[in-house]
Design an enzyme around this catalytic site. Structure first.
Site, PDB file in Angstrom:
ATOM      1  N   GLY A 209     -10.532 -20.334  16.361  1.00 40.82           N
ATOM      2  CA  GLY A 209     -10.577 -18.896  16.647  1.00 40.82           C
ATOM      3  C   GLY A 209      -9.916 -18.563  17.961  1.00 40.82           C
ATOM      4  CG  ASN A 210      -8.453 -15.014  18.762  1.00 36.93           C
ATOM      5  OD1 ASN A 210      -9.090 -14.065  19.186  1.00 36.93           O
ATOM      6  ND2 ASN A 210      -7.891 -15.022  17.559  1.00 36.93           N
ATOM      7  NE  ARG A 211     -11.673 -16.643  26.656  1.00 38.18           N
ATOM      8  CZ  ARG A 211     -11.145 -16.232  27.803  1.00 38.18           C
ATOM      9  NH1 ARG A 211      -9.918 -16.585  28.122  1.00 38.18           N
ATOM     10  NH2 ARG A 211     -11.823 -15.472  28.622  1.00 38.18           N
ATOM     11  CB  SER A 212      -9.792 -11.111  20.413  1.00 38.10           C
ATOM     12  OG  SER A 212      -9.944  -9.732  20.253  1.00 38.10           O
TER      13      SER A 212
END
Ligand code: CTP
Length: 406
Positions: A209-212
């Site tokens: 995933g990512n940190r958004s």
């Protein structure tokens, strides 16, 4: 946002969050505005009249039959630039959506000429009740600005949706509602906004995933809604509650976001791709948990590229439609702008919102700094501030667009 001195009526109704309304009043007074507090009898069970009078520096209005010679039940509403009800109980929302006026606040709301902002606060069950939801929908359809409610600890041991928004968010929404240049300029527009970070599964328990956090997309949805648009949010793992009144389509992977966006994009005047979409997905997702014992100290995962949704949107866009992309870059200064210009050409969207991201920047923070670039490469504006104020700058750029539908 607004620096012109305003006449603000703050309505306080009977909920435990009434104590937080003191901070709302304090902020308005600190910013130089005239504040008339109208408290219901129930509100005064939660917060004292002397506190409200000292903080607002004005008498607190309670009774419908006090000071009748001044025709106060009409005058306060007529004179107010804006009315804010915080907290707004389920009962108050029901009254104002039905046009009932059993008390001074109800009369003032009916007689108002300016915008009305409400900050609901109640237990989750009361908020979820179809009666409350129908009242909220009615109020939104009439242009009432609903701030929150947020998620968190409620009175007692329970927690969930229903907590009154923080005073600074209520104050900011109030200023935005009276800012005449932005007020209700998106009426009749349908806007699709994507937000959050997509997740690509590796196996049933893990993902890439990512940190958004989705906070900027939620702020965009909130401001677009307040400015009169009909808003749909394609939400991927948001860390904040989407605004009340926005239609939410929840997705997880990039492929699901692609399906949700591309299948409905033609219904919208404006599409804003604020989501952080995974560029890659796992080639072969394991149907069982990947075991350490099988990896011999090193795990190799093969990734394949996902469809670029933004590019697809541009290639299939209908006439008059506006497509807005985001660019998250870790570069800074002129290199950041060069990368953005290159990305804008590659994507072909009408606007690109460039924001610098890093370990402690851009993601999950309350503020943001962006530059908005138009399709020809011109820098239209820059914004540095809360995500709500950044949202307004982005929407300002779009509403002044030469491409915009008539
Ligand atoms: N985007 C998209 N589909 C993808 C990847 C990104 O629609 N598969 C959109 C994002 O929502 C954003 C824009 O494209 O509006 C730019 O995303 P960004 O991650 O900054 O750029 P990439 O195209 O992924 O390029 P790179 O990661 O190499 O910078």
């Amino acid at each position: 946002m607004s620096r012109t001195p305003l006449r603000i009526v703050v309505g306080i109704t009977g909920g435990i969050a009434a104590y937080k309304a003191v901070s709302v009043v304090r902020e308005f007074v600190k910013d130089g505005h005239h504040v008339d507090v109208i408290a219901t009898e129930a509100a005064l069970q939660f917060v004292g009249r002397p506190t409200l009078e000292a903080i607002s520096r004005n008498p607190v209005h309670v009774g419908l039959y006090d000071d009748v010679a001044q025709v106060r039940h009409v005058a306060l509403g007529q004179q107010a630039d804006v009315i804010v009800i915080a907290p707004a109980t389920a009962n108050t929302l029901a009254q104002i959506s039905s046009g009932l006026a059993p008390d001074l606040l109800g009369n003032t709301v009916l007689a108002r000429r300016g915008p009305l902002v409400v900050a609901p606060a109640m237990h989750t069950e009361m908020w979820d009740n179809p009666a409350t939801q129908s009242n909220i929908a009615t109020l939104i359809s009439r242009g009432v600005i609903v701030v929150g409610p947020g998620v968190g600890q409620l009175t007692g041991s329970d927690s969930g949706v229903g907590r009154m928004s923080e005073p600074e968010d209520i104050v900011e929404a109030t200023y935005a509602s009276v800012s005449s240049d932005v007020y209700r300029d998106l009426v009749g527009k349908r806007i699709l906004i994507t937000g959050g970070g997509t997740r690509e599964p590796l196996d049933p328990v893990r993902f890439i995933g990512n940190r958004s956090s989705g906070k900027q997309a939620v702020a965009l949805a909130q401001r677009a809604l307040a400015r009169g648009a009909e808003v749909t949010l394609v939400a991927s793992h948001l860390e904040v509650e989407p605004p009340t009144g926005v239609q939410v389509l929840s997705v997880s992977t990039a492929a699901q976001m692609q399906e949700a966006v591309l299948s409905s994009a033609h219904d919208f005047d404006i599409v804003i791709m604020a989501a952080a979409v995974s560029d890659y997905r796992v080639d072969a997702v394991s149907s069982t948990k990947i075991k350490k014992s099988e990896s011999e100290g090193r795990l190799h995962i093969s990734l394949v590229e996902n469809t670029d949704i933004l590019r697809e949107l541009v290639q299939t866009k209908s006439s008059g439609q506006i497509i807005v992309g985001f660019a998250a870059e870790t570069a800074s200064g002129s290199e950041l702008l060069e990368l953005a210009q290159e990305k804008l050409k590659r994507k072909g969207c009408d606007y690109l919102v460039v924001n610098q991201v890093g370990w402690d920047q851009g993601f999950a923070t309350e503020s943001n700094a962006v530059t908005v670039i138009a399709s020809g490469g011109d820098i239209l504006n820059t914004a540095n501030g809360t995500k709500l104020s950044v949202a307004d700058t982005i929407l300002d750029c779009i509403t002044s667009s030469p491409f915009q539908n008539a």
